[in-house]
Design a protein around this motif. Structure first.
Motif, mmCIF file in Angstrom:
data_model
loop_
_atom_site.group_PDB
_atom_site.id
_atom_site.type_symbol
_atom_site.label_atom_id
_atom_site.label_comp_id
_atom_site.label_asym_id
_atom_site.label_seq_id
_atom_site.Cartn_x
_atom_site.Cartn_y
_atom_site.Cartn_z
ATOM 1 N N UNK A 15 0.802 -1.220 0.000
ATOM 2 C CA UNK A 15 0.000 0.000 0.000
ATOM 3 C C UNK A 15 0.834 1.270 0.000
ATOM 4 N N UNK A 16 2.163 1.151 0.037
ATOM 5 C CA UNK A 16 3.013 2.334 -0.007
ATOM 6 C C UNK A 16 3.749 2.575 1.293
ATOM 7 N N UNK A 17 4.680 3.515 1.244
ATOM 8 C CA UNK A 17 5.461 3.881 2.427
ATOM 9 C C UNK A 17 4.594 4.668 3.413
ATOM 10 N N UNK A 18 4.893 4.583 4.705
ATOM 11 C CA UNK A 18 4.103 5.342 5.681
ATOM 12 C C UNK A 18 4.307 6.838 5.494
ATOM 13 N N UNK A 38 7.220 8.222 -2.000
ATOM 14 C CA UNK A 38 7.837 7.487 -3.104
ATOM 15 C C UNK A 38 6.950 6.321 -3.506
ATOM 16 N N UNK A 39 6.942 6.027 -4.794
ATOM 17 C CA UNK A 39 6.149 4.911 -5.299
ATOM 18 C C UNK A 39 7.051 3.932 -6.042
ATOM 19 N N UNK A 40 6.563 2.729 -6.231
ATOM 20 C CA UNK A 40 7.308 1.739 -7.010
ATOM 21 C C UNK A 40 7.081 2.052 -8.484
ATOM 22 N N UNK A 41 8.142 2.445 -9.175
ATOM 23 C CA UNK A 41 8.039 2.894 -10.563
ATOM 24 C C UNK A 41 8.608 1.900 -11.560
ATOM 25 N N UNK A 42 8.991 0.722 -11.111
ATOM 26 C CA UNK A 42 9.456 -0.306 -12.033
ATOM 27 C C UNK A 42 8.274 -1.210 -12.398
ATOM 28 N N UNK A 72 -3.780 1.725 -7.541
ATOM 29 C CA UNK A 72 -4.110 3.111 -7.885
ATOM 30 C C UNK A 72 -2.967 4.087 -7.670
ATOM 31 N N UNK A 73 -1.925 3.674 -6.933
ATOM 32 C CA UNK A 73 -0.885 4.657 -6.682
ATOM 33 C C UNK A 73 0.439 4.123 -6.203
ATOM 34 N N UNK A 74 0.422 3.082 -5.362
ATOM 35 C CA UNK A 74 1.676 2.600 -4.781
ATOM 36 C C UNK A 74 2.605 2.011 -5.833
ATOM 37 N N UNK A 75 2.041 1.401 -6.868
ATOM 38 C CA UNK A 75 2.811 0.847 -7.989
ATOM 39 C C UNK A 75 2.342 1.549 -9.270
ATOM 40 N N UNK A 76 3.212 2.322 -9.882
ATOM 41 C CA UNK A 76 2.790 3.141 -11.031
ATOM 42 C C UNK A 76 2.825 2.390 -12.353
ATOM 43 N N UNK A 77 3.465 1.211 -12.370
ATOM 44 C CA UNK A 77 3.569 0.440 -13.618
ATOM 45 C C UNK A 77 3.089 -0.988 -13.396
ATOM 46 N N UNK A 78 1.908 -1.113 -12.787
ATOM 47 C CA UNK A 78 1.339 -2.425 -12.501
ATOM 48 C C UNK A 78 0.834 -3.054 -13.794
ATOM 49 N N UNK A 116 -6.432 -2.124 -3.401
ATOM 50 C CA UNK A 116 -6.803 -1.029 -4.292
ATOM 51 C C UNK A 116 -5.717 0.038 -4.339
ATOM 52 N N UNK A 117 -5.127 0.377 -3.186
ATOM 53 C CA UNK A 117 -4.065 1.384 -3.149
ATOM 54 C C UNK A 117 -2.851 0.952 -3.954
ATOM 55 N N UNK A 118 -2.532 -0.328 -3.906
ATOM 56 C CA UNK A 118 -1.407 -0.840 -4.684
ATOM 57 C C UNK A 118 -1.605 -0.533 -6.167
#
Length: 391
Positions: free
Chosen positions: A152-155, A316-320, A345-351, A341-343
């Motif tokens: 879900x992303x960094x705190x 920061x998001x996972x951009x790979x 919609x935002x936590x991973x930008x290239x899912x 859902x967060x993963x």
């Protein structure tokens, strides 16, 4: 610790070998390898979760090796035949924090002479290590596959707080609310932080082998009570809809919890994804080491002591390139409401995709290794196949 030379052989499929790598962030790291016979292969790294071992990747490693990869699966810090970690509840907890687990992974990559690997692939708590590896060092990990545990992303950092009164971190009332339910309950992760949890499992009245058989069965698609769905909120009323391996009876330990769901002798005999001989290896390893090494990961994750370190990557998001795989019958996808859902919609930008495999519960890479292998091969080919051809 027992000398490695006196340990029994691992029942590995042909094409997989066991070896040790010295001086990996203070560890003597035990790893399994496939695709090691050909030089100059690209590498993929497989990270197990709890309570599993590198061995639990055995049926996925060969398909990845056949796709042209050098496949490395370590027993992570706290597990199996890797040594150099502190097994005591009151010992060096900080060495199990997420950033140090990422350092372990980087040490494995460097030890094998790679500047970068095509993918880091993690299951369960290994998914968290894979996600943080991708977030912190995208130059080393060129893609990431998360299994069964969404990221879900960094705190977040405290924001716009300069002109506000200093406030203490809000207390999570959900544990008091769970205990106050008409059927009193407790969250398994908080139970795993207690001193007694290791003893309950390591000294389970039914024995470690029967404990693990019931634990793996109860969280698999073989248990027909699995019908997971998205929860509306982090609240006692919503969390209590999950099975008791996640939201436990207040007065029961984990050994007693899963004992109620022990499969029959005929079901055990019919099990093809975890034959009793394979389980015997896993249960012997945990009987030897105990479970505290893995439980330390939960203690770190739930401790505010290490949260500020992770806030370095706030925003920061996972951009790979990223992929998510889980069992369709896996409550792990939804146990943290909103994370799935967060993963996406935002936590991973290239899912690239999220795959929920029917006929699999939490142990997706063990329950449905052919489907998992095909998905991994396709993802890696889409990301790197054309590039490999050009080379």
């Amino acid at each position: 610790m027992i000398a490695p030379s006196s340990l029994p052989d691992i029942p590995l499929p042909s094409g997989i070998r066991s070896r040790y790598v010295e001086n990996v962030n203070g560890l003597r790291m035990h790893v399994l390898e496939a695709g090691f016979g050909s030089p100059d292969r690209p590498c993929v790294l497989l990270l197990h979760g709890f309570p599993e071992l590198a061995f639990c990747w055995r049926n996925v490693m060969i398909p990845l090796a056949e796709a042209g990869y050098h496949v490395i699966a370590p027993d992570q810090r706290g597990y199996g035949r890797t040594s150099g970690w502190d097994p005591d509840y009151g010992g060096d907890l900080a060495s199990f924090r997420l950033t140090n687990l990422v350092r372990d992974v980087l040490g494995v990559v460097a030890a094998f002479g790679y500047d970068a690997v095509d993918s880091v692939i993690g299951h369960d708590f290994g998914s968290a290590v894979a996600a943080w590896s991708a977030l912190i060092r995208p130059d080393v990990f060129r893609s990431v596959v998360l299994m069964s545990a969404p990221f879900a992303g960094a705190p977040p950092l405290p924001f716009n707080s300069a002109n506000r009164p200093v406030a203490s971190p809000p207390e999570d009332d959900v544990h008091r609310e769970l205990a106050a339910l008409p059927r009193p309950r407790k969250h398994y992760q908080w139970y795993y932080t207690t001193r007694e949890a290791d003893e309950h499992m390591r000294r389970a009245p039914q024995g470690v082998h029967a404990f693990l058989r019931a634990y793996y069965h109860y969280k698999s698609a073989d248990w027909k009570g699995e019908a997971p769905y998205s929860l509306k909120s982090w609240s006692a009323a919503e969390l209590a809809n999950m099975p008791t391996y996640y939201i436990m009876e207040l007065d029961k330990d984990m050994a007693a919890t899963v004992a109620e769901h022990m499969p029959s002798a005929s079901a055990i005999s019919a099990n093809r994804w975890l034959p009793d001989g394979d389980l015997a290896f896993c249960s012997a390893e945990f009987a030897r080491t105990g479970f505290q090494g893995g439980l330390q990961w939960y203690r770190c994750a739930l401790s505010s002591r290490f949260n500020s370190e992770l806030q370095i990557w706030s925003g920061r998001r996972i951009d790979i390139p990223s992929l998510f795989i889980a069992g369709k019958q896996d409550w792990g996808v939804y146990q943290n409401p909103g994370a799935y859902e967060l993963m996406q919609s935002g936590a991973c930008t290239r899912m690239a995709a999220c795959h929920l495999i029917d006929g699999a519960g939490h142990w997706v890479q063990q329950e449905q290794p052919l489907d998992v292998g095909r998905l991994l091969q396709a993802f890696l080919y889409d990301m790197f196949g054309n590039q490999r051809r050009r080379q």
